[in-house]
Design a protein around this motif. Structure first.
Motif, PDB file in Angstrom:
ATOM      1  N   VAL A 120      25.958 -29.744  48.033  1.00  0.00           N
ATOM      2  CA  VAL A 120      26.513 -28.988  49.153  1.00  0.00           C
ATOM      3  C   VAL A 120      26.719 -29.948  50.316  1.00  0.00           C
ATOM      4  O   VAL A 120      25.773 -30.570  50.797  1.00  0.00           O
ATOM      5  CB  VAL A 120      25.565 -27.845  49.562  1.00  0.00           C
ATOM      6  N   SER A 121      27.954 -30.072  50.771  1.00  0.00           N
ATOM      7  CA  SER A 121      28.247 -31.010  51.857  1.00  0.00           C
ATOM      8  C   SER A 121      28.383 -30.324  53.205  1.00  0.00           C
ATOM      9  O   SER A 121      28.400 -30.992  54.240  1.00  0.00           O
ATOM     10  CB  SER A 121      29.539 -31.786  51.553  1.00  0.00           C
ATOM     11  N   SER A 122      28.467 -29.000  53.223  1.00  0.00           N
ATOM     12  CA  SER A 122      28.608 -28.300  54.503  1.00  0.00           C
ATOM     13  C   SER A 122      28.287 -26.823  54.358  1.00  0.00           C
ATOM     14  O   SER A 122      28.719 -26.175  53.399  1.00  0.00           O
ATOM     15  CB  SER A 122      30.038 -28.462  55.030  1.00  0.00           C
ATOM     16  N   VAL A 123      27.519 -26.314  55.301  1.00  0.00           N
ATOM     17  CA  VAL A 123      27.241 -24.873  55.417  1.00  0.00           C
ATOM     18  C   VAL A 123      27.461 -24.500  56.874  1.00  0.00           C
ATOM     19  O   VAL A 123      26.752 -24.978  57.760  1.00  0.00           O
ATOM     20  CB  VAL A 123      25.801 -24.527  54.995  1.00  0.00           C
ATOM     21  N   ALA A 124      28.455 -23.661  57.134  1.00  0.00           N
ATOM     22  CA  ALA A 124      28.792 -23.332  58.522  1.00  0.00           C
ATOM     23  C   ALA A 124      27.679 -22.546  59.219  1.00  0.00           C
ATOM     24  O   ALA A 124      27.307 -22.852  60.348  1.00  0.00           O
ATOM     25  CB  ALA A 124      30.100 -22.542  58.560  1.00  0.00           C
TER      26      ALA A 124
END
Length: 300
Positions: free
Chosen positions: A133-137
């Motif tokens: 996972v490279s991004s979680v807003a």
């Protein structure tokens, strides 16, 4: 004599990573510990408690009796782990992920990742055997269990890369509310909402929004209770983990002097070939010059 050498080496190893000798820079704090949760630091097994500071390479594992553990980072990013989950903080990944900076590696189990307000999506990263996972807003929930992999973008976009047989596969950008699912060898699917079966598998605490608790432990130093040294059975899943194996050779090399640990390593060397040199050093000794000289023999 070998027993004495082993005990001395292990004592030095344990002291170096014991709570009294621990000097690593804290990255996060365990702010909720509900039930039995273990901390593996160096080669030592400890009982985690609320307020314990966590650092790079710390392993947090919830047992069947561990209902929830919350890990809060200094910048407000939060990881919640459910029962029977195993996670490594700030892992040193190898191979094609050597440059991927992961806050936490979820080896197995269920995790919820939450970003503070204002969000820091580029800092909310996570790795696992089945996806990175490279991004979680804002917030997302993940389940990693054997060949099963699920990701739910609870609030805001989630960007992840699927992994199949240890290699990167497709990229996915989940919109808020979308659900990623993969079971076995079947192709991953994205649906508009999570399945009822997925929701039923989540810890009850994941369904509520719990406030941050890090300020409650500011200025407090809590030491975990020592439970002894880890066994091979407790370390095996990490030793065999894709993308992590080289790091654990360096970390637990001294444990190979323990006959029981060494026996466990030797029993399934194919799963962790990096240990062959440690377990069988005689195989890697230089060949005597007399044995390699062409056309020469010391015998009459």
């Amino acid at each position: 004599m070998k027993s004495v050498v082993w005990k001395c080496a292990l004592w030095l190893c344990v002291f170096a990573i014991s709570p009294l000798g621990w000097a690593a820079v804290p990255l996060a704090t365990a702010t909720i510990v509900d039930g039995e949760v273990l901390l593996i630091r160096g080669a030592s097994k400890l009982l985690l408690a609320e307020g314990v500071r966590l650092a790079k390479d710390d392993i947090v594992e919830t047992t069947a009796k561990g209902r929830l553990v919350r890990i809060e980072f200094s910048d407000g990013v939060i990881f919640d782990l459910g029962p029977e989950s195993r996670a490594l903080l700030a892992p040193k990944l190898s191979g094609d992920r050597a440059k991927f900076s992961s806050r936490l590696h979820l080896l197995r189990g269920v995790a919820k990742l939450s970003s503070p307000k204002p969000p820091v999506p580029t800092a909310t990263t996570m790795s696992s055997p089945t996806f990175d996972v490279s991004s979680v807003a804002r917030s997302a929930v993940f389940i990693v269990q054997g060949t099963e992999a699920f990701a739910f973008a609870e609030s805001g976009e989630v960007v992840l890369r699927e992994r199949i047989a240890g290699k990167p596969a497709g990229n996915f950008a989940l919109k808020s509310g979308e659900f990623f699912a993969r079971a076995g060898e079947a192709k991953a699917a994205v649906t508009p909402r999570p399945t009822p079966a997925f929701i039923q598998r989540l810890p009850r605490a994941f369904l509520d929004t719990l406030p941050a608790r890090a300020p409650l432990f500011k200025g407090r130093d809590v030491e975990p209770k020592a439970l002894g040294d880890i066994s091979f059975a407790e370390a095996e899943a990490w030793i065999d983990a894709d993308g992590l194996r080289p790091a654990f050779v360096a970390r637990w090399k001294a444990l190979a002097q323990n006959p029981a640990f060494r026996e466990g390593l030797a029993a399934n060397m194919r799963a962790h070939p990096e240990w062959d040199r440690i377990v069988y050093p005689e195989k890697y000794l230089p060949t005597p010059a007399s044995a390699t000289a062409t056309g020469y023999s010391s015998k009459p």
